[in-house]
Design a protein around this motif. Structure first.
Motif, PDB file in Angstrom:
ATOM      1  N   ALA A  51       0.835  -1.205   0.000  1.00 23.77           N
ATOM      2  CA  ALA A  51       0.000   0.000   0.000  1.00 23.77           C
ATOM      3  C   ALA A  51       0.872   1.258   0.000  1.00 23.77           C
ATOM      4  O   ALA A  51       0.575   2.235  -0.689  1.00 23.77           O
ATOM      5  CB  ALA A  51      -0.926  -0.004   1.207  1.00 23.77           C
ATOM      6  N   ALA A  52       1.964   1.220   0.778  1.00 20.47           N
ATOM      7  CA  ALA A  52       2.884   2.361   0.812  1.00 20.47           C
ATOM      8  C   ALA A  52       3.533   2.574  -0.540  1.00 20.47           C
ATOM      9  O   ALA A  52       3.698   3.711  -1.001  1.00 20.47           O
ATOM     10  CB  ALA A  52       3.938   2.148   1.891  1.00 20.47           C
ATOM     11  N   ALA A  53       3.920   1.464  -1.197  1.00 21.26           N
ATOM     12  CA  ALA A  53       4.545   1.567  -2.519  1.00 21.26           C
ATOM     13  C   ALA A  53       3.560   2.103  -3.549  1.00 21.26           C
ATOM     14  O   ALA A  53       3.909   2.958  -4.380  1.00 21.26           O
ATOM     15  CB  ALA A  53       5.083   0.204  -2.942  1.00 21.26           C
ATOM     16  N   LYS A  54       2.337   1.611  -3.510  1.00 23.15           N
ATOM     17  CA  LYS A  54       1.327   2.050  -4.474  1.00 23.15           C
ATOM     18  C   LYS A  54       1.004   3.530  -4.278  1.00 23.15           C
ATOM     19  O   LYS A  54       0.772   4.269  -5.241  1.00 23.15           O
ATOM     20  CB  LYS A  54       0.067   1.205  -4.324  1.00 23.15           C
ATOM     21  CG  LYS A  54      -0.977   1.469  -5.392  1.00 23.15           C
ATOM     22  CD  LYS A  54      -2.154   0.503  -5.250  1.00 23.15           C
ATOM     23  CE  LYS A  54      -1.758  -0.924  -5.589  1.00 23.15           C
ATOM     24  NZ  LYS A  54      -2.928  -1.845  -5.584  1.00 23.15           N
ATOM     25  N   ARG A  55       1.033   3.956  -3.028  1.00 20.02           N
ATOM     26  CA  ARG A  55       0.739   5.354  -2.698  1.00 20.02           C
ATOM     27  C   ARG A  55       1.872   6.281  -3.119  1.00 20.02           C
ATOM     28  O   ARG A  55       1.660   7.425  -3.514  1.00 20.02           O
ATOM     29  CB  ARG A  55       0.521   5.465  -1.186  1.00 20.02           C
ATOM     30  CG  ARG A  55       0.214   6.861  -0.674  1.00 20.02           C
ATOM     31  CD  ARG A  55       0.197   6.892   0.854  1.00 20.02           C
ATOM     32  NE  ARG A  55       1.537   6.782   1.417  1.00 20.02           N
ATOM     33  CZ  ARG A  55       1.904   5.846   2.282  1.00 20.02           C
ATOM     34  NH1 ARG A  55       1.054   4.928   2.682  1.00 20.02           N
ATOM     35  NH2 ARG A  55       3.137   5.824   2.753  1.00 20.02           N
ATOM     36  N   GLY A  56       3.113   5.766  -3.033  1.00 18.41           N
ATOM     37  CA  GLY A  56       4.269   6.631  -3.286  1.00 18.41           C
ATOM     38  C   GLY A  56       4.419   7.582  -2.128  1.00 18.41           C
ATOM     39  O   GLY A  56       4.794   7.171  -1.034  1.00 18.41           O
ATOM     40  N   GLY A  57       4.129   8.825  -2.337  1.00 18.67           N
ATOM     41  CA  GLY A  57       4.125   9.766  -1.227  1.00 18.67           C
ATOM     42  C   GLY A  57       5.282  10.742  -1.290  1.00 18.67           C
ATOM     43  O   GLY A  57       5.990  10.864  -2.294  1.00 18.67           O
ATOM     44  N   THR A  58       5.503  11.436  -0.176  1.00 17.44           N
ATOM     45  CA  THR A  58       6.483  12.518  -0.134  1.00 17.44           C
ATOM     46  C   THR A  58       7.813  12.104   0.469  1.00 17.44           C
ATOM     47  O   THR A  58       8.736  12.911   0.524  1.00 17.44           O
ATOM     48  CB  THR A  58       5.920  13.700   0.673  1.00 17.44           C
ATOM     49  OG1 THR A  58       5.605  13.253   2.002  1.00 17.44           O
ATOM     50  CG2 THR A  58       4.664  14.263   0.018  1.00 17.44           C
TER      51      THR A  58
END
Length: 275
Positions: free
Chosen positions: A154-161
């Protein structure tokens, strides 16, 4: 697998979409021993625009150990067990101190990928006030393993800052040989024709080139290999192009020593050998 019932268990996982070089992430869940009477806790939820699966597996372990340093000690706890499903971490955690002593090179002299994170991991481990053990466990075989796997994806799919500031993307295009992985080129001082399909900085002053060999007699591509070279020579070896080059005489540490000339090569898949 039975783990020490009085140890802090830290379950880690890393993930990358379209690995390497795209959105990536990692996650960590801590499980406290029963005598502390505390619920499982998510302590790392890291998502970034560009990295690799291997780097995320290392990043999860590093961030977990930083958390240990900030939060320890705990009553009755003398050991922390880092549980990972990464074969990469399992196979090389014992070799990392040797690589560091050798200037981040293996016993053949080849530069080590992800040396920055391996160094961070060794430093984070040394700063912990408790014994740190690494345990490998197959992914998604336990309830907590499934949870940390889902969180990292989920963190990978989200990417993020978040940012993996040490990630060096390099460049890549399609290999002309399907399947398999690049192997060290059996360098014996020969002159040969190759077509680069990936370039990646490794250590300062050195880059790793992945390429297909081209047989001028049969006009076909053969296998996937890699060798190392200087940034100057790497700059002269453009992807999609063919080059006649000269190799060193060391199959354990193959190097491209000279770009002799550019050679016309086919741009469609003509394959005589696969690995």
């Amino acid at each position: 697998m039975t783990l020490d019932p009085r140890a802090i268990q830290i379950h880690t996982d890393g993930s990358a979409y379209r690995n390497p070089g795209h959105v990536s992430g990692c996650a960590v869940i801590v499980r406290y021993p029963e005598h502390l009477n505390r619920e499982d806790e998510v302590i790392v939820d890291f998502g970034c625009p560009r990295s690799t699966n291997q780097r995320m597996e290392l990043m999860a372990c590093i961030e977990a150990l930083k958390w240990v340093r900030r939060n320890s000690p705990w009553d009755g706890v003398t050991c922390v067990i880092v549980v990972t499903d990464s074969r990469y971490v399992r196979e090389f955690i014992g070799l990392a101190p040797v690589w560091k002593r050798n200037g981040w090179r293996n016993r053949e002299g080849q530069p080590i990928l992800n040396a920055d994170l391996w160094d961070d991991l060794l430093k984070a481990r040394a700063k912990c006030r408790l014994r740190i053990d690494f345990v490998w466990e197959p992914g998604k075989t336990t309830e907590i393993g499934n949870r940390v796997d889902k969180l990292s994806k989920a963190a990978a799919k989200r990417g993020g800052t978040d940012r993996d500031i040490g990630y060096k993307p390099g460049a890549a295009c399609r290999s002309m040989v399907r399947g398999g992985v690049a192997l060290p080129y059996p360098a014996r001082g020969q002159v040969a024709v190759l077509r680069p399909y990936a370039k990646k900085p490794v250590l300062k002053g050195e880059e790793k080139i992945s390429f297909n060999m081209f047989d001028e007699t049969t006009q076909t591509y053969e296998s996937k290999f890699y060798a190392f070279t200087t940034p100057v020579i790497s700059y002269e070896l453009h992807r999609w192009h063919g080059y006649r080059v000269r190799f060193n005489d060391n199959p354990k540490y193959p190097q491209i020593l000279e770009r002799i000339e550019e050679v016309q090569v086919p741009t469609r898949l003509l394959v005589s050998g696969k690995r």
